[in-house]
Design an enzyme around this catalytic site. Structure first.
Site, PDB file in Angstrom:
ATOM      1  N   ARG A   1       0.822  -1.204   0.000  1.00  0.00           N
ATOM      2  CA  ARG A   1       0.000   0.000   0.000  1.00  0.00           C
ATOM      3  C   ARG A   1       0.862   1.263   0.000  1.00  0.00           C
ATOM      4  O   ARG A   1       0.360   2.358  -0.273  1.00  0.00           O
ATOM      5  CB  ARG A   1      -0.954  -0.010   1.202  1.00  0.00           C
ATOM      6  CG  ARG A   1      -1.951   1.129   1.218  1.00  0.00           C
ATOM      7  CD  ARG A   1      -3.120   0.882   2.169  1.00  0.00           C
ATOM      8  NE  ARG A   1      -2.702   0.297   3.432  1.00  0.00           N
ATOM      9  CZ  ARG A   1      -2.193   0.970   4.450  1.00  0.00           C
ATOM     10  NH1 ARG A   1      -1.980   2.271   4.335  1.00  0.00           N
ATOM     11  NH2 ARG A   1      -1.874   0.359   5.570  1.00  0.00           N
TER      12      ARG A   1
ATOM     13  N   LYS B   1      -7.088   7.784 -20.430  1.00  0.00           N
ATOM     14  CA  LYS B   1      -7.498   8.279 -21.742  1.00  0.00           C
ATOM     15  C   LYS B   1      -6.318   8.293 -22.712  1.00  0.00           C
ATOM     16  O   LYS B   1      -5.814   7.251 -23.078  1.00  0.00           O
ATOM     17  CB  LYS B   1      -8.163   9.638 -21.570  1.00  0.00           C
ATOM     18  CG  LYS B   1      -9.403   9.536 -20.647  1.00  0.00           C
ATOM     19  CD  LYS B   1     -10.041  10.868 -20.413  1.00  0.00           C
ATOM     20  CE  LYS B   1     -11.276  10.734 -19.542  1.00  0.00           C
ATOM     21  NZ  LYS B   1     -10.961  10.346 -18.136  1.00  0.00           N
TER      22      LYS B   1
ATOM     23  N   ASP C   1      -5.095  20.178 -15.071  1.00  0.00           N
ATOM     24  CA  ASP C   1      -5.458  18.871 -15.595  1.00  0.00           C
ATOM     25  C   ASP C   1      -4.889  18.763 -17.000  1.00  0.00           C
ATOM     26  O   ASP C   1      -5.317  19.468 -17.914  1.00  0.00           O
ATOM     27  CB  ASP C   1      -6.983  18.722 -15.603  1.00  0.00           C
ATOM     28  CG  ASP C   1      -7.436  17.321 -16.006  1.00  0.00           C
ATOM     29  OD1 ASP C   1      -6.715  16.646 -16.770  1.00  0.00           O
ATOM     30  OD2 ASP C   1      -8.515  16.899 -15.570  1.00  0.00           O
TER      31      ASP C   1
ATOM     32  N   TYR D   1     -13.520  18.785 -16.553  1.00  0.00           N
ATOM     33  CA  TYR D   1     -14.018  17.460 -16.213  1.00  0.00           C
ATOM     34  C   TYR D   1     -15.030  17.555 -15.070  1.00  0.00           C
ATOM     35  O   TYR D   1     -14.754  18.176 -14.041  1.00  0.00           O
ATOM     36  CB  TYR D   1     -12.850  16.559 -15.811  1.00  0.00           C
ATOM     37  CG  TYR D   1     -13.238  15.113 -15.673  1.00  0.00           C
ATOM     38  CD1 TYR D   1     -13.668  14.395 -16.778  1.00  0.00           C
ATOM     39  CD2 TYR D   1     -13.199  14.479 -14.448  1.00  0.00           C
ATOM     40  CE1 TYR D   1     -14.046  13.065 -16.665  1.00  0.00           C
ATOM     41  CE2 TYR D   1     -13.569  13.140 -14.316  1.00  0.00           C
ATOM     42  CZ  TYR D   1     -13.991  12.441 -15.432  1.00  0.00           C
ATOM     43  OH  TYR D   1     -14.366  11.138 -15.313  1.00  0.00           O
TER      44      TYR D   1
END
Length: 264
Positions: free
Chosen positions: A61, A208, A183, A113
């Protein structure tokens, strides 16, 4: 060969182009008979002797060698240090929920977004964060920066492909004492290096354009400020917003065709 600052060069002395940089980004040193990109490391605990920091890998983790390879690759392309997350929204949430506290102000584009707007309105505004939504327009963003803690833009925006002047926005945000997050999902680091243009944080969904195959969920945040990165790393470990090793590996191998896909 490499430049003094670490940027690779061709044997003839010219800097590598973006396609070649993407192909080689984050790969381990070449070894006789070794694969160009090793397979994913599927492990939760690791052997560890001595103090807890004797190895960068102790528990899955906190760190994983496959993440490390992808993070090095994206860091080379973005021009900073990168942390990989479970998805683009995990990366978005890490930035917004780590940096903003009650009484802070977030400036965010309304035509970017929608996940950013949802976190802002459903998670941040109810606990006392002021949210100012603006268009992806340089003058409108600049005018809204006063008093902000974080300015969030997306250029080109999704889905309208609106753009803003990042150096001008960065200058206004920093003059107001704010951080600038960009972004960079659609352009990717091969289309624009947002940290070079003044951003403090470059956020990206690798799902993407970067991976390009619609078969993986991974996100990333890049920065040059060690304190910001340390806070985001703690958030990732504490919330478990970590990428799977196989997903990280899929994104890394996809970098080899990134320039070709962007061109097409």
């Amino acid at each position: 060969m490499t430049l003094p600052g670490g940027a690779p060069r061709h044997a003839g002395g010219e800097p590598w182009g973006p396609s070649t940089r993407a192909v080689h980004a984050g790969l381990p040193p070449a070894g006789q008979g070794e694969p160009l990109l090793g397979g994913p490391v599927l492990a939760a605990p690791y052997h560890l002797r001595g103090p807890a920091d004797a190895s960068p890998y102790g528990y899955g983790r906190d760190a994983n060698p496959t993440w490390t390879g992808l993070e090095r690759a994206l860091g080379e392309l973005e021009g900073g240090e990168t942390l990989a997350f479970a998805s683009g929204m995990a990366a978005v949430s890490a930035v917004l929920l780590t940096l903003l506290r009650p009484g802070d102000t977030l400036v965010a584009v309304r035509d970017g977004y929608p996940g950013v707007r949802l976190v802002a309105t459903e998670r941040l505004a109810p606990v006392g964060v002021e949210v100012r939504f603006v268009a992806t327009d340089t003058q409108e963003i600049v005018a809204a920066c006063a008093g902000a803690r974080l300015v969030w833009v997306e250029t080109p925006s999704n889905p309208r492909l609106d753009v803003c002047d990042l150096p001008a926005v960065a200058a206004a945000a920093h003059a107001a004492g704010a951080l600038l997050a960009v972004d960079n999902t659609l352009a990717t680091p091969l289309g624009q290096r947002t940290l070079d243009l003044g951003a403090d944080l470059a956020v990206m969904s690798c799902t993407k354009t970067l991976s390009g195959h619609s078969d993986v969920l991974v996100g990333a945040v890049s920065a040059r400020d060690g304190e910001l990165l340390a806070a985001l790393r703690r958030w990732r470990s504490q919330t478990g917003a970590i990428p799977g090793p196989f997903e990280a590996w899929l994104v890394h191998r996809s970098l080899a065709t990134l320039a070709l896909r962007l061109e097409r």
